[in-house]
Design a protein around this motif. Structure first.
Motif, short mmCIF file in Angstrom:
data_model
loop_
_atom_site.label_atom_id
_atom_site.label_comp_id
_atom_site.label_asym_id
_atom_site.label_seq_id
_atom_site.Cartn_x
_atom_site.Cartn_y
_atom_site.Cartn_z
N GLU A 48 0.83 -1.22 0.00
CA GLU A 48 0.00 0.00 0.00
C GLU A 48 0.86 1.26 0.00
N GLN A 49 1.88 1.29 0.84
CA GLN A 49 2.76 2.46 0.91
C GLN A 49 3.52 2.67 -0.39
N THR A 50 3.96 1.56 -1.00
CA THR A 50 4.72 1.67 -2.24
C THR A 50 3.84 2.15 -3.38
N ILE A 51 2.64 1.58 -3.50
CA ILE A 51 1.72 2.00 -4.57
C ILE A 51 1.35 3.47 -4.41
N ASP A 345 -7.34 -6.50 8.24
CA ASP A 345 -8.43 -6.31 7.29
C ASP A 345 -8.45 -4.88 6.77
N ARG A 346 -8.32 -3.92 7.68
CA ARG A 346 -8.31 -2.51 7.25
C ARG A 346 -7.12 -2.22 6.34
N GLN A 347 -5.95 -2.79 6.68
CA GLN A 347 -4.77 -2.55 5.87
C GLN A 347 -4.92 -3.14 4.48
N TYR A 348 -5.52 -4.32 4.38
CA TYR A 348 -5.70 -4.93 3.07
C TYR A 348 -6.71 -4.13 2.24
N GLN A 349 -7.77 -3.68 2.87
CA GLN A 349 -8.73 -2.86 2.14
C GLN A 349 -8.11 -1.52 1.73
N SER A 350 -7.22 -1.00 2.56
CA SER A 350 -6.49 0.22 2.20
C SER A 350 -5.60 -0.02 0.99
#
Length: 368
Positions: A48-51, A345-350
């Motif tokens: 997520e951070q990289t994208i 779950d929140r991190q994956y959805q993020s």
């Protein structure tokens, strides 16, 4: 010989919790493997951070859109590509260790692992897409996740069981593994390689939540000791479970133990050394999971010596003191597991949302 190689001589494996396209393509992962890293885990936070902050996935995002990949599945394609690349680099270790190490481990969408049948189907689908023998998928140590773990072990699938915060949960995971292996050997030809599995036990998160309670009770003298005490008691229980007649019958057929995998070993308490957990958790048939900063710190000033057997009476005393204070540790750790499951779950959805933002905000109009 690096300190990681010295850990290998003591029977401990060393994995890295970091996967990123630029890190792989630049030779960073290859360099860490040469220095003694034997496995790698991927997590949604790094993707997520990289994208969000970099452009290294932009071209593949465009290709996936043009190919008609659903927006909510593009992140899956990105992760699979990276896991395949990492697994290929690690394959020589997989071969030389006879399938014990050399794995790339991939986190699944948490929403697809909350029910047993769905978790099994998702794991099988992802592994078929990845098409690498040295890839693990991750299942949480929930009742449904543990049930799926047993089924997949019986199929010969190697699994990384995550979100373990208590010895009781580790025991349930271990018993599911043994039951799965018994089915595997009863239903598969003897030439098949036995699956392996790892049990990811979190350290710093345990101390963080327990120390807060201890401070409120005026017992900060006990702070910073619960995670390592539990790890040492878990290791003692691990040795008991994977011995005796039942296990010996499986071991004679080539079964491998469920190795404890120490995770979250970067201390959250600034008063602790940055190698506090890494130094304290060294023992055979275990895995250290380093972040890049903790790995660099350990390579610089970590201490290589067997420590997991150190002072078991002190570990029992720590747990007895906590119980005497009226803290319901099992309830506290169950709440901690639920908290981290929700965070995952929140991190994956993020992560999914980061791809959507990239498509509709960051990529130039007409570039798709």
């Amino acid at each position: 010989m690096t300190k990681l190689h010295q850990l290998h001589e003591l029977g401990q494996s060393t994995w890295l919790n970091y996967m990123r396209r630029a890190f792989i393509q630049s030779g960073g992962l290859r360099e860490r493997i040469a220095g003694g890293i034997q496995g790698v885990t991927a997590n949604a936070a790094v993707f997520e951070q990289t994208i969000t902050n970099h452009s290294e996935y932009d071209d593949q995002i465009r290709r996936e859109v043009r190919a008609g990949t659903p927006t909510t599945r593009i992140q899956e394609a990105l992760m699979i590509d990276d896991v395949q690349r990492a697994a290929d680099l690690l394959h020589p270790i997989y071969e030389s260790s006879d399938g014990l190490d050399g794995f790339a481990s991939l986190e699944l969408d948490p929403t697809l692992t909350v029910e047993t049948v769905c978790a099994v189907a998702t794991a099988r689908r992802m592994l078929a897409r990845i098409d690498r023998g040295n890839v693990m998928v991750e299942l949480p140590a929930t009742p449904h996740g543990i049930a799926a773990f047993e089924i997949l072990t019986a199929d010969g699938v190697s699994i990384n069981v995550t979100h373990i915060f208590s010895i009781a949960v580790f025991e349930r995971v271990a018993q599911a593994y043994i039951a799965g292996l018994e089915t595997f050997f009863a239903t598969h030809s003897v030439w098949r390689t036995s699956p392996t599995a790892v049990a990811s036990f979190s350290l710093a998160a345990i101390d963080s939540v327990v120390d807060e309670k201890l401070a409120a009770l005026g017992r900060s003298d006990l702070a910073g000791k619960t995670g390592t005490a539990m790890a040492r008691l878990l290791y003692a229980r691990f040795q008991e479970i994977f011995s005796g007649p039942r296990w010996s019958r499986l071991a004679a057929r080539g079964a491998r133990v469920l190795r404890p995998k120490w995770t979250r070993i970067n201390p959250l308490d600034e008063s602790q050394s940055d190698t506090f957990y890494a130094d304290a958790l060294i023992g055979p048939y275990t895995i250290q999971t380093f972040t890049l900063p903790t790995l660099d710190a350990f390579m610089d000033h970590g201490t290589v010596t067997l420590t997991l057997h150190d002072d078991l009476p002190a570990a029992f005393a720590q747990m007895a003191e906590i119980a005497s204070l009226g803290l319901d540790l099992e309830e506290l750790l169950e709440e901690l597991q639920q908290k981290h499951l929700l965070q995952s779950d929140r991190q994956y959805q993020s992560l999914i949302q980061s791809v959507i933002r990239k498509l509709f905000v960051d990529l130039p109009e007409g570039s798709i």
